[in-house]
Design a protein around this motif. Structure first.
Motif, PDB file in Angstrom:
ATOM      1  N   TYR A  21      -8.101   3.739  -4.166  1.00 49.73           N
ATOM      2  CA  TYR A  21      -8.076   2.362  -4.515  1.00 49.73           C
ATOM      3  C   TYR A  21      -7.111   2.044  -5.552  1.00 49.73           C
ATOM      4  N   GLN A  22      -6.248   1.054  -5.290  1.00 50.53           N
ATOM      5  CA  GLN A  22      -5.234   0.532  -6.072  1.00 50.53           C
ATOM      6  C   GLN A  22      -5.948  -0.189  -7.265  1.00 50.53           C
ATOM      7  N   ASN A  23      -5.865   0.554  -8.512  1.00 45.57           N
ATOM      8  CA  ASN A  23      -6.225  -0.371  -9.670  1.00 45.57           C
ATOM      9  C   ASN A  23      -5.276  -1.353 -10.150  1.00 45.57           C
ATOM     10  N   PHE A  24      -3.897  -1.159  -9.924  1.00 42.43           N
ATOM     11  CA  PHE A  24      -2.987  -1.895 -10.576  1.00 42.43           C
ATOM     12  C   PHE A  24      -1.847  -2.265  -9.359  1.00 42.43           C
ATOM     13  N   THR A  25      -1.665  -3.328  -9.298  1.00 40.04           N
ATOM     14  CA  THR A  25      -0.255  -3.437  -8.243  1.00 40.04           C
ATOM     15  C   THR A  25       0.419  -4.744  -9.017  1.00 40.04           C
ATOM     16  N   GLU A  56      11.304  -0.723  -4.512  1.00 39.12           N
ATOM     17  CA  GLU A  56      11.509  -0.333  -3.289  1.00 39.12           C
ATOM     18  C   GLU A  56      12.620   0.881  -3.236  1.00 39.12           C
ATOM     19  N   GLU A  57      11.911   2.007  -3.634  1.00 35.80           N
ATOM     20  CA  GLU A  57      12.804   3.341  -3.705  1.00 35.80           C
ATOM     21  C   GLU A  57      11.809   4.357  -3.401  1.00 35.80           C
ATOM     22  N   PRO A  58      12.366   5.565  -2.787  1.00 36.53           N
ATOM     23  CA  PRO A  58      11.500   6.613  -2.410  1.00 36.53           C
ATOM     24  C   PRO A  58      10.466   7.131  -3.327  1.00 36.53           C
ATOM     25  N   GLU A  59      10.998   7.188  -4.601  1.00 35.17           N
ATOM     26  CA  GLU A  59      10.231   7.967  -5.450  1.00 35.17           C
ATOM     27  C   GLU A  59       8.980   7.176  -6.187  1.00 35.17           C
ATOM     28  N   CYS A  60       8.874   5.970  -5.557  1.00 33.80           N
ATOM     29  CA  CYS A  60       7.744   5.202  -6.099  1.00 33.80           C
ATOM     30  C   CYS A  60       6.420   5.380  -5.114  1.00 33.80           C
ATOM     31  N   GLU A  61       6.763   5.672  -3.843  1.00 33.40           N
ATOM     32  CA  GLU A  61       6.042   5.677  -2.795  1.00 33.40           C
ATOM     33  C   GLU A  61       5.115   6.922  -2.346  1.00 33.40           C
ATOM     34  N   TRP A  62       3.979   6.732  -2.081  1.00 37.68           N
ATOM     35  CA  TRP A  62       2.859   7.512  -1.796  1.00 37.68           C
ATOM     36  C   TRP A  62       1.556   7.187  -1.342  1.00 37.68           C
ATOM     37  N   ALA A  63       1.680   7.240  -0.043  1.00 35.05           N
ATOM     38  CA  ALA A  63       0.526   6.601   0.800  1.00 35.05           C
ATOM     39  C   ALA A  63      -0.772   7.280   0.494  1.00 35.05           C
ATOM     40  N   LEU A  64      -2.017   6.424   0.270  1.00 37.91           N
ATOM     41  CA  LEU A  64      -3.305   7.097   0.270  1.00 37.91           C
ATOM     42  C   LEU A  64      -4.126   7.071   1.233  1.00 37.91           C
ATOM     43  N   ASN A  65      -3.690   6.544   2.227  1.00 40.46           N
ATOM     44  CA  ASN A  65      -4.683   6.401   3.594  1.00 40.46           C
ATOM     45  C   ASN A  65      -3.560   6.206   4.622  1.00 40.46           C
ATOM     46  N   VAL A  66      -4.186   6.446   6.032  1.00 41.91           N
ATOM     47  CA  VAL A  66      -3.068   6.480   7.148  1.00 41.91           C
ATOM     48  C   VAL A  66      -2.593   5.202   7.493  1.00 41.91           C
ATOM     49  N   TYR A  67      -3.255   3.992   7.186  1.00 43.25           N
ATOM     50  CA  TYR A  67      -2.535   2.746   7.321  1.00 43.25           C
ATOM     51  C   TYR A  67      -1.326   2.750   6.449  1.00 43.25           C
ATOM     52  N   ALA A  68      -1.507   3.009   5.098  1.00 43.45           N
ATOM     53  CA  ALA A  68      -0.324   3.050   4.347  1.00 43.45           C
ATOM     54  C   ALA A  68       0.687   3.907   4.700  1.00 43.45           C
ATOM     55  N   PHE A  69       0.057   5.192   5.364  1.00 48.73           N
ATOM     56  CA  PHE A  69       1.518   5.956   5.680  1.00 48.73           C
ATOM     57  C   PHE A  69       2.214   5.411   7.100  1.00 48.73           C
ATOM     58  N   SER A  73       0.585  -1.062   0.055  1.00 47.97           N
ATOM     59  CA  SER A  73       0.015   0.058   0.049  1.00 47.97           C
ATOM     60  C   SER A  73       0.945   1.118  -0.007  1.00 47.97           C
ATOM     61  N   VAL A  74       2.136   1.104   0.304  1.00 51.43           N
ATOM     62  CA  VAL A  74       3.152   2.400   0.380  1.00 51.43           C
ATOM     63  C   VAL A  74       3.241   2.849  -1.162  1.00 51.43           C
ATOM     64  N   TYR A  75       2.993   2.082  -1.892  1.00 50.87           N
ATOM     65  CA  TYR A  75       3.043   2.669  -3.553  1.00 50.87           C
ATOM     66  C   TYR A  75       2.092   3.519  -4.064  1.00 50.87           C
ATOM     67  N   GLY A  76       0.785   3.682  -2.997  1.00 51.90           N
ATOM     68  CA  GLY A  76      -0.186   4.466  -3.328  1.00 51.90           C
ATOM     69  C   GLY A  76      -0.743   3.790  -4.893  1.00 51.90           C
ATOM     70  N   GLY A  77      -1.295   4.736  -5.660  1.00 49.63           N
ATOM     71  CA  GLY A  77      -1.783   4.274  -6.980  1.00 49.63           C
ATOM     72  C   GLY A  77      -0.718   3.487  -7.856  1.00 49.63           C
ATOM     73  N   GLY A  78       0.623   3.455  -7.716  1.00 52.23           N
ATOM     74  CA  GLY A  78       1.569   2.955  -8.592  1.00 52.23           C
ATOM     75  C   GLY A  78       1.910   3.766  -9.672  1.00 52.23           C
ATOM     76  N   GLU A  79       1.941   5.104  -9.726  1.00 53.65           N
ATOM     77  CA  GLU A  79       1.919   5.751 -11.046  1.00 53.65           C
ATOM     78  C   GLU A  79       3.550   5.637 -11.410  1.00 53.65           C
ATOM     79  N   ASN A  80       4.404   5.572 -10.090  1.00 49.84           N
ATOM     80  CA  ASN A  80       5.699   5.744 -10.450  1.00 49.84           C
ATOM     81  C   ASN A  80       6.462   4.288 -10.492  1.00 49.84           C
ATOM     82  N   GLY A  81       5.473   3.151 -10.359  1.00 50.45           N
ATOM     83  CA  GLY A  81       5.973   1.829 -10.317  1.00 50.45           C
ATOM     84  C   GLY A  81       6.188   1.184  -9.118  1.00 50.45           C
ATOM     85  N   PHE A  82       6.699  -0.006  -8.853  1.00 48.85           N
ATOM     86  CA  PHE A  82       6.425  -0.597  -7.403  1.00 48.85           C
ATOM     87  C   PHE A  82       7.903  -1.084  -7.091  1.00 48.85           C
TER      88      PHE A  82
END
Length: 321
Positions: A279-283, A130-143, A119-128
């Motif tokens: 919602y993550q449409n793609f992971t 294990e790098e900071p530029e791919c990470e963006w939480a969408l809810n407090v659980y993911a954060f 869930s730390v990857y958010g919508g996954g727009e930047n890929g999946f």
């Protein structure tokens, strides 16, 4: 002794079973049985003892375990409800608790393998990756999960013992009955098919066709195998994706469910307003770092895994002795 937090939960109880299958029974399970039916996840397991998660942390901070021979800590305990909006509770449970346990393990030089989340990857727009530029939480659980991963990154350069974070993708399998609405789609598909012979999937949204949202579905037995790989290799540390590296559509999983049951059909329902934008449409896990660490075993294909899982669900959904 091996400590497994969340040991009465879904992944944690499967992990305890994996340890038992190796002949390991000197295991302390840490959990919260406020939801009483979780006890059923412990029935098939051989453990040394059980302790409530709050009592465990109090005892840990008081020094009770300072001289205990602890071989490893698997930290799978967390609030995993992505719809929980109480940020204080979430951070206390998933972040503060994890830090206390991490520092205990570092003081004692004990391997620490913990559950992170895709869930730390958010919508996954930047890929999946294990790098900071791919990470963006969408809810407090993911954060809460992301913030602990960030904390671990700061600790890793000076670590005194193994630290492994595993970013679980969409895990499914036995022992998830207690999760209710947060149980896997494979679990819900089984019960929908048994009730009225219909699997209900979301209609298309944001460029995806009906039921064509894609997730990296990973069988819990494979997750256990990844955990045990790092347990066997205490020289390996880092944050790693724990997924198959292959996204499958909800339609594909639904069809695997229908095949396993022997009959049924798919029905498409409107996408819930409350999930739009969250919602993550793609992971799809990028497996490169996990493979670089030496893990190259094949993951179970959905059709085989769903069929295996449904054999458990047909008799209640729990592991057996």
């Amino acid at each position: 002794m091996i400590v497994v937090t969340g040991g009465a939960g879904f992944i944690g109880s499967n992990l305890v079973k994996g340890l038992n299958d190796r002949g390991l029974k000197d295991i302390l399970v840490v959990d919260d049985l406020s939801q009483g039916d979780k006890f059923k996840n412990l029935l098939a397991l051989d453990i040394r003892d059980y302790i409530d998660k709050d009592d465990f942390l109090t005892a840990l901070c008081a020094g009770k375990y300072d001289n205990e021979a602890i071989e490893a800590v698997f930290h799978d305990g967390a609030c995993s409800d992505t719809m929980e909006y109480n940020g204080k509770y979430m951070m206390d449970t998933n972040y503060v608790y994890s830090k206390e346990l991490l520092h205990f393990c570092q003081r004692r030089r004990i391997p620490f393998i913990y559950a992170s989340s895709a869930s730390v990857y958010g919508g996954g727009e930047n890929g999946f990756r294990e790098e900071p530029e791919c990470e963006w939480a969408l809810n407090v659980y993911a954060f809460s999960k992301l913030q602990f991963d960030r904390y671990v990154r700061r600790v890793l350069p000076d670590a005194t013992a193994q630290i492994v974070g595993l970013r679980y993708f969409n895990v499914y399998g036995p022992q998830e009955n207690h999760k209710g609405k947060m149980a896997s789609v494979a679990y819900h598909f089984f019960h929908q098919l048994k009730k009225d012979g219909v699997v209900r999937l979301f209609k298309g949204i944001e460029g995806y066709g009906d039921g064509e949202q894609r997730r990296d579905f990973v069988y819990v037995k494979d997750v256990v195998d990844v955990n045990l790989f790092f347990y066997d290799n205490p020289d390996k540390s880092g944050i790693f994706n724990c997924g198959t590296g292959r996204a499958n559509t909800f339609n594909a999983v639904a069809n695997a469910a229908i095949k396993a049951i022997g009959d049924g059909k798919i029905e498409y329902i409107d996408f819930p307003e409350m999930l739009k934008g969250k919602y993550q449409n793609f992971t799809e896990a990028d497996p490169a770092q996990l493979q670089a660490a030496g893990y190259n075993r094949p993951f179970t294909e959905p059709e085989e895994a769903v069929a295996d899982y449904y054999r458990y669900l047909a008799t209640g959904g729990y592991l057996k002795r």
